[in-house]
Design an enzyme around this catalytic site. Structure first.
Site, PDB file in Angstrom:
ATOM      1  N   CYS A 188     -26.811  -6.879 -10.829  1.00 51.24           N
ATOM      2  CA  CYS A 188     -26.119  -7.420 -11.759  1.00 51.24           C
ATOM      3  C   CYS A 188     -28.236  -7.175 -12.058  1.00 51.24           C
ATOM      4  CB  CYS A 188     -25.683  -8.470 -12.258  1.00 51.24           C
ATOM      5  SG  CYS A 188     -25.628  -8.862 -13.513  1.00 51.24           S
ATOM      6  N   ALA A 213       1.023  -1.484   0.329  1.00 52.62           N
ATOM      7  CA  ALA A 213      -0.105   0.097  -0.131  1.00 52.62           C
ATOM      8  C   ALA A 213       0.827   1.319   0.274  1.00 52.62           C
ATOM      9  CB  ALA A 213      -1.798   0.234   1.363  1.00 52.62           C
ATOM     10  N   CYS A 236     -24.236 -14.492 -11.921  1.00 52.61           N
ATOM     11  CA  CYS A 236     -24.793 -15.290 -13.184  1.00 52.61           C
ATOM     12  C   CYS A 236     -23.039 -15.187 -13.982  1.00 52.61           C
ATOM     13  CB  CYS A 236     -25.447 -14.959 -14.280  1.00 52.61           C
ATOM     14  SG  CYS A 236     -24.804 -12.445 -14.818  1.00 52.61           S
ATOM     15  N   HIS A 276      -3.514  -9.717  -4.645  1.00 50.93           N
ATOM     16  CA  HIS A 276      -4.937  -9.517  -3.531  1.00 50.93           C
ATOM     17  C   HIS A 276      -6.239  -9.027  -4.370  1.00 50.93           C
ATOM     18  CE1 HIS A 276      -2.608  -9.236   0.836  1.00 50.93           C
ATOM     19  NE2 HIS A 276      -2.835  -9.915  -0.227  1.00 50.93           N
ATOM     20  N   PHE A 326      -2.807   1.191   5.424  1.00 52.79           N
ATOM     21  CA  PHE A 326      -3.403   0.582   6.784  1.00 52.79           C
ATOM     22  C   PHE A 326      -3.175   1.390   7.658  1.00 52.79           C
ATOM     23  CE2 PHE A 326      -6.062  -3.246   4.442  1.00 52.79           C
ATOM     24  CZ  PHE A 326      -6.878  -2.230   4.032  1.00 52.79           C
ATOM     25  N   GLN A 346       0.160  -6.236  -3.262  1.00 56.25           N
ATOM     26  CA  GLN A 346      -0.825  -6.133  -3.275  1.00 56.25           C
ATOM     27  C   GLN A 346      -1.817  -5.356  -2.711  1.00 56.25           C
ATOM     28  OE1 GLN A 346       1.521  -7.625   1.698  1.00 56.25           O
ATOM     29  NE2 GLN A 346       3.312  -6.363  -0.056  1.00 56.25           N
ATOM     30  N   ILE A 357      -4.377  -3.112  -4.689  1.00 56.20           N
ATOM     31  CA  ILE A 357      -5.270  -3.732  -5.737  1.00 56.20           C
ATOM     32  C   ILE A 357      -5.899  -2.031  -6.227  1.00 56.20           C
ATOM     33  CG2 ILE A 357      -6.514  -5.268  -4.103  1.00 56.20           C
ATOM     34  CD1 ILE A 357      -9.137  -3.399  -2.866  1.00 56.20           C
ATOM     35  N   ASP A 358      -5.438  -1.107  -6.520  1.00 54.99           N
ATOM     36  CA  ASP A 358      -6.368  -0.560  -7.217  1.00 54.99           C
ATOM     37  C   ASP A 358      -5.599   0.006  -8.706  1.00 54.99           C
ATOM     38  OD1 ASP A 358      -2.795   0.328  -7.467  1.00 54.99           O
ATOM     39  OD2 ASP A 358      -3.291   1.638  -5.787  1.00 54.99           O
TER      40      ASP A 358
END
Ligand code: NAD
Length: 244
Positions: free
Chosen positions: A145, A19, A127, A116, A30, A98, A100-101
């Site tokens: 959805c 991060a 679906c 991650h 974090f 690690q 997720i951006d």
């Protein structure tokens, strides 16, 4: 040896980040003093980001997720840009992150192992239909959805396993690197943090504002900012402007 000497002499660098690589893009980490874990919540963030909380308190999960985990305006910083340049110049094998951006890909990196997952991939639990991040950002309450199923981000929540293919690719890259740069991570999230143990190369470099358990094993340690440290190094690319 200086960091410049190490990088000049490296042919297959792998970057392992967390991060702290994106704080210079305005995304809080974090565990820093101004990180998400120091802010006050009625339920701790590590609980809100768990699979059991997602299924039991889905609407609350999405309220927190939309507010804190979807930095869609953030731009790559000098660290992301430099790593992408090194990959194009044939000096860097892969980025293992690690985060997720999606900022490594936004900077142009191609081989990125996202341990991650990513906020940019989302799918319907009923679906399987895929949705982009802005669909989650613009939804209200629980994102649904067209079929009525819940749209879940493809991010690895606490209690969920990592993707096996991603693990294998990341470990293989780390094991074949001559230099491993570990940066912007407290190395406290497992199993991701244990992957650095697969490194067998010559130079273990650590760039992290706070000390980590790895500091004393490293060839080179910097407690500077990762964007500033990497931005001060050459791009190894003649056709590109230096961003620093
Ligand atoms: P962490 O918050 O536990 O640790 C971040 C580390 O980075 C700290 O030790 C801090 O000193 C250091 N740091 C912060 N800014 C820095 C900078 N500019 N230069 C150098 N060092 C800096 O982060 P972690 O180890 O990655 O673990 C947190 C988990 O949270 C990860 O699994 C990650 O998926 C997730 N997370 C991701 C994002 C994101 O995608 N940008 C943001 C927050 C959390």
């Amino acid at each position: 040896m200086t960091l410049l000497d190490i990088i000049n002499n490296s042919r297959s660098i792998v970057f392992f980040g967390g991060a702290g690589v994106s704080t210079e893009s305005g995304i809080p980490d974090f565990r820093s003093a101004d990180g998400l874990y120091r802010q006050k919540y009625s339920v701790p963030p590590e609980v809100m980001l768990s699979a059991s909380y997602f299924y039991a308190h889905t609407e609350d999960f999405f309220r927190f997720y939309r507010e804190k985990m979807l930095p869609l305006d953030a731009e790559p910083n000098a660290a992301h840009i430099r790593l992408a340049q090194w990959e194009r110049a044939g000096k860097l094998l892969a980025v293992v992150t690690q985060n997720i951006d999606g900022l490594h890909q936004a900077a142009g990196s191609k081989r990125v192992y996202e341990l991650h997952g990513s906020i940019h991939r989302n799918h319907c639990l009923s679906c399987g239909k895929s949705y982009p991040a802005h669909f989650i950002a613009e939804s209200k309450g629980i994102p649904r959805c067209a079929c009525g199923g819940i749209v879940k981000p493809d991010v690895v929540l606490y209690e969920e396993p990592l993707d096996q293919k991603t693990i294998e690719g990341a470990i293989q890259a780390i094991a074949s690197a001559d230099t491993l740069i570990v940066a912007g991570t407290s190395l406290s999230v497992y199993p991701a943090a244990s992957f650095v143990d697969y490194f067998r190369g010559d130079n273990l470099v650590l760039i992290n504002r706070d000390p980590t358990p790895l500091d004393e094993k490293c060839t080179f340690v910097s407690h500077g900012k990762v964007g500033e440290v990497l931005g001060a190094l050459p791009s190894y690319s003649s056709e590109e402007e230096d961003p620093s």
